[in-house]
Scaffold this motif. Structure first.
Motif, short mmCIF file in Angstrom:
data_model
loop_
_atom_site.label_atom_id
_atom_site.label_comp_id
_atom_site.label_asym_id
_atom_site.label_seq_id
_atom_site.Cartn_x
_atom_site.Cartn_y
_atom_site.Cartn_z
N LYS A 128 0.85 -1.17 0.11
CA LYS A 128 0.18 0.03 -0.16
C LYS A 128 0.84 1.26 -0.07
CE LYS A 128 -2.70 3.18 1.33
NZ LYS A 128 -2.68 4.65 0.85
N SER A 129 1.91 1.13 0.57
CA SER A 129 2.86 2.19 0.62
C SER A 129 3.85 2.12 -0.63
CB SER A 129 3.75 2.24 2.05
OG SER A 129 5.20 2.62 1.67
N PRO A 130 3.80 3.37 -1.26
CA PRO A 130 4.75 3.14 -2.60
C PRO A 130 6.06 3.00 -2.08
CG PRO A 130 3.23 5.31 -2.38
CD PRO A 130 3.24 4.45 -1.14
N ALA A 131 6.48 3.75 -1.16
CA ALA A 131 8.10 3.55 -0.62
C ALA A 131 8.31 1.89 -0.53
CB ALA A 131 8.12 4.23 0.42
N ILE A 132 7.47 1.19 0.23
CA ILE A 132 7.65 0.10 0.48
C ILE A 132 7.77 -0.89 -0.77
CG2 ILE A 132 6.91 -1.98 1.67
CD1 ILE A 132 6.46 -0.37 4.18
N MET A 133 6.72 -0.60 -1.63
CA MET A 133 6.62 -1.28 -2.94
C MET A 133 7.62 -1.25 -3.61
SD MET A 133 3.43 -1.05 -5.50
CE MET A 133 3.91 0.41 -6.22
N ARG A 134 8.45 -0.02 -3.71
CA ARG A 134 9.79 0.10 -4.44
C ARG A 134 10.94 -0.54 -3.91
NH1 ARG A 134 7.24 5.40 -5.89
NH2 ARG A 134 8.25 6.34 -3.77
N MET A 135 10.77 -0.60 -2.26
CA MET A 135 11.99 -1.27 -2.10
C MET A 135 11.99 -2.60 -2.21
SD MET A 135 11.49 0.40 1.80
CE MET A 135 13.06 1.12 2.70
N LEU A 136 10.73 -3.16 -2.18
CA LEU A 136 10.69 -4.80 -2.40
C LEU A 136 10.62 -5.16 -3.83
CD1 LEU A 136 8.12 -5.18 0.51
CD2 LEU A 136 10.59 -5.94 0.55
N ALA A 172 3.92 8.16 8.10
CA ALA A 172 3.00 8.35 6.93
C ALA A 172 3.66 9.04 5.66
CB ALA A 172 1.52 8.77 7.11
N ASP A 173 4.11 10.27 6.19
CA ASP A 173 4.85 11.16 5.10
C ASP A 173 5.89 10.38 4.21
OD1 ASP A 173 4.94 13.77 3.64
OD2 ASP A 173 6.80 13.85 4.52
N TYR A 174 6.56 9.80 5.17
CA TYR A 174 7.86 9.11 4.78
C TYR A 174 7.31 7.88 3.82
CZ TYR A 174 12.06 6.28 4.64
OH TYR A 174 13.23 5.29 4.42
N LEU A 175 6.59 7.18 4.02
CA LEU A 175 6.10 5.99 3.39
C LEU A 175 5.06 6.11 2.22
CD1 LEU A 175 5.51 3.62 6.70
CD2 LEU A 175 7.28 3.40 4.92
N ASP A 176 4.47 7.27 2.14
CA ASP A 176 3.51 7.46 1.31
C ASP A 176 3.55 9.01 0.84
OD1 ASP A 176 0.04 6.53 0.63
OD2 ASP A 176 1.41 8.35 -0.44
N SER A 177 4.14 9.75 0.01
CA SER A 177 3.95 11.02 0.16
C SER A 177 3.25 11.40 -1.15
CB SER A 177 5.54 11.68 -0.21
OG SER A 177 6.22 11.03 -1.45
N ARG A 178 2.50 10.64 -2.04
CA ARG A 178 1.41 10.97 -2.84
C ARG A 178 0.68 12.04 -2.47
NH1 ARG A 178 0.07 5.54 -5.78
NH2 ARG A 178 -0.62 5.36 -3.59
#
Lengths: 111, 618
Positions: free
Chosen positions: A27-35, A95-101
């Motif tokens: 759900k988090s774009p940041a985590i999605m890209r990391m993985l 939340a800002d860190y994990l999803d800034s959209r």
């Protein structure tokens, strides 16, 4: 190289690890890209993300949110998730860190 | 309060002494507890030197400090009198408390047993200490003096004053939470959706947090290192809820910031503006809405403190005088890049704008809206701004078309944004000037005009070397004649051929389209443009309100032709009915929708929705 597992591990700054469903965590774009193996980050090989700026208490809430979001996907009239007020400021940073959209979407519109 | 009143309940034997003690409000349990506490306090010392302690006690008993026997007797009688009075009070109170359960019994006989049991249990409980006595708080175990107002804790013991207050507060909060209306909340969810905050499913975590913080803003002491976009969002919510008062403003002041955004500063007073500029000297961007208390003094201090100001947006700053505007532009000079002013009535004249153009050559974005004293000369002066890229104007006074055309022909080439609202006399020549001069436009607004003809719109969008626009707002461009609602033969305003040309030119990149009240566009043009095969991949927001030829099939065509559509506004479209809204699209305003003025698609994709609509129609 590890293949895409069903569960991934999120580790907080104070060493707590949370094992969550991959489908929920991305759900988090940041985590999605990391993985995402396409980006070739170390996280995608070990299926583990370390967050040096998020402590266990906050990360627990974040994981709770992932499942809450997944549970209510596409549903109508979702009740807001509850969390303690004292956590909200730290949670806002996480939340800002994990999803800034979201903030960019709500950002300033020129003229 | 006798134990024998227990009715038909079976209980162990009770001696007369127990009854007597209970009647006199002496509790065996309390005596035992007190004794044990005293012992546990003394114990560590006692084990060390029990004999010593005993010897000491004996010595003190024999010491000459023993009071006079007469005095002692007097004290004792006083004490007895007081205890007698206390006992009488107690009996009175007991009688009162016994009355209430009896009434209850009359109402409901079935709880007879329970009541009897409670009375029995009460007897075995510790008696409530009399006011003036010392007691240990049940929560914090501090020693405190009992008063008639001492609160009872969750386990039956008494609480000290601070703990008692806390408990009452908590209880109140619980009550409040329980009594919230459900209906209003659901309406809020719908409204949020249409605002684009929640698009189906749960809200984003950030949104949840921001709302929570805003709801509890009074308890927040400082925001800490909250990132700037979040801070701005919070400021927006604070403004919307009308809580941006001097106290709340302090949360937003942080020395390392470069932006200050307050959309509703109506509560802020002169000294708050001073504080704002004092705390944030590095300020580059200032946005103040309803800045009705911003005076010359505030601007003066800003010029003194914030030397790096680049972006200035003020709304209704009517106490700033012409002299101060002159000074502002002279002092900020080439640094100023963006200036947006709205609703200035008292000051800000053409001469000031001319001065601004001279002093601030680096302005690239200018917006003047409803500044009452501006007119022709100000518009003419803007043509001399060498770096102008974004221009928005709404001028109340009459501006000759030639002046507008001159402005467009000198600045047109580098303009990215051109917004001309309510220039009712602007005619075909303005559109022609846009066509010949503008090559980099992305956003075009040309609204509320009843002079330019359909032919001019067609010419504008035909073979225009400008790349496709992202944003088009041409609302309310139509002929106004009550005697001839269909307009003249040669259509005035944006009509069929102009609309076709516009979509052919910009359809590929267009994100936002507003053609509200362009009522001369025929059904055929809508059918051609939104035919389901032609796709507009970027189009997210469409407003077709009061285009009265639009019918259900046009709406279905829009759903099919615009895969990215989020919001379709269709007020006053009376031919639209029985629409099934696909997933993730909000349809607003359809007058003949059966149940709701706002419709939001859930779970159905476009194909299925159109399938259902066909079924309904057949």
């Amino acid at each position: 190289m590890a293949s895409e597992t069903e569960y991934v591990t999120l580790v907080s700054s104070d060493g707590f690890s949370f094992v969550v469903l991959r489908s929920a965590a991305i759900k988090s774009p940041a985590i999605m890209r990391m993985l995402d193996p396409a980006y070739g980050f170390a996280e995608s090989k070990t299926n583990t993300c370390h967050f040096e700026n998020i402590n266990g208490l906050v990360l627990e809430k974040v994981c709770e949110y992932f499942y809450y979001y997944q549970k209510h996907k596409g549903a109508k009239d979702v009740t807001d998730m509850d969390f303690p007020i004292e956590l909200s400021l730290e949670l806002v940073m996480a939340a800002d860190y994990l999803d800034s959209r979201d903030t960019h979407q709500a950002g300033f519109i020129y003229i | 309060m006798s134990g024998r009143r227990g009715g038909n309940r079976i209980r162990g034997p009770q001696s007369a002494l127990t009854d007597f003690l209970a009647a006199n409000n002496i509790s065996a349990a309390q005596i035992r507890d007190d004794y044990e506490r005293r012992r546990s306090q003394v114990d560590p010392q006692a084990t060390a030197g029990a004999a010593e302690a005993r010897a000491e006690a004996a010595a003190s008993a024999a010491s000459p400090t023993v009071p006079d026997p007469e005095e002692e007797a007097e004290a004792r009688t006083k004490k007895r009198k007081r205890s007698e009075k206390d006992a009488i009070d107690k009996i009175k109170k007991d009688k009162a408390s016994k009355k209430t359960p009896k009434k209850k019994k009359k109402k409901d006989d079935s709880d007879d047993d329970v009541d009897a049991y409670d009375v029995g249990k009460d007897m075995y409980r510790k008696a409530r200490p009399n006011p003036g006595q010392f007691e240990h708080c049940e929560i914090c175990s501090k020693r405190f003096t009992v008063t008639p107002y001492s609160k009872e804790g969750p386990d039956g013991g008494l609480l000290c004053t601070p703990c008692g207050k806390e408990l009452v507060k908590e209880m109140k909060q619980e009550k409040k939470a329980a009594s919230k209306p459900v209906g209003r909340k659901r309406r809020k969810v719908e409204s949020d959706r249409l605002d684009g905050i929640a698009t189906g499913g749960a809200k984003s975590l950030l949104q949840l947090c921001i709302e929570k913080i805003a709801a509890h803003h009074e308890d927040v002491e400082e925001f800490g290192d909250v990132p700037q976009p979040v801070l701005e969002r919070l400021s927006e919510i604070f403004s919307k809820k009308r809580v941006m008062k001097p106290k709340a403003l302090k949360l937003f002041l942080r020395g390392d910031l470069e932006d200050m955004v307050v959309h509703d500063s109506a509560y802020l007073e002169a000294e708050d503006y001073h504080e704002m500029f004092a705390v944030i000297p590095k300020m580059k961007r200032l946005v103040l809405g309803n800045a009705c208390q911003l005076k010359d003094g505030g601007i003066d201090y800003m010029l003194e403190r914030c030397k790096d100001m680049r972006y200035l947006q003020l709304y209704a700053a009517n106490l700033v005088t012409d002299a101060m505007w002159h000074r502002l532009f002279r002092e900020l000079g080439p640094k100023l890049e963006v200036l947006k002013l709205k609703w200035l009535d008292a000051a800000f004249e053409d001469v000031v704008v001319q001065d601004m153009v001279r002093c601030c050559p680096n302005l690239n974005c200018v917006k003047f809206k409803l500044c009452r004293k501006l007119g022709e000369d100000a518009v003419a002066a803007l043509a001399d701004l060498p770096n102008l890229q974004h221009l928005s104007l709404q001028i109340g006074r009459e501006v000759p078309t030639t002046v507008l055309c001159d402005l467009i022909s000198t600045r047109g080439l580098q303009l990215r944004t051109l917004s001309l609202e309510k220039f009712i006399d602007a005619d075909d020549s303005v559109l022609e000037a846009i066509h010949t001069n503008c090559r980099h436009l992305q956003k075009l607004r040309f609204s509320e005009n009843d002079t330019a003809t359909d032919a001019a719109y067609t010419a504008l969008f035909t073979d225009w070397p400008n790349p496709p626009l992202h944003f088009i707002d041409v609302n309310s461009n139509r002929d106004i004649d009550n005697n001839n609602p269909d307009g003249p033969e040669e259509a005035i305003g944006l009509a069929s051929s102009g609309f076709r040309a516009m979509m052919a030119h910009s359809g590929a990149a267009l994100k936002h389209l507003d053609i509200a009240s362009c009522r001369h566009i025929e059904l055929g043009a809508f059918m051609d443009v939104f035919n389901g095969e032609q796709s507009y991949p970027a189009l997210e927001h469409i407003n077709i309100s009061f285009c009265n030829r639009v019918d259900t099939s046009v709406v279905a065509g829009i759903f099919k032709s615009c895969p990215a559509l989020k919001k379709l506004v269709a007020f006053g479209c009376f031919n639209v009915q029985d629409v099934v809204v696909p997933r993730n699209i909000a349809l607003i305003g359809v007058p003949r929708a059966q149940d709701a003025i706002e419709q939001y698609g859930v779970g159905i994709d476009v194909e299925e929705a159109i399938g259902r609509m066909v079924e309904v129609g057949a």
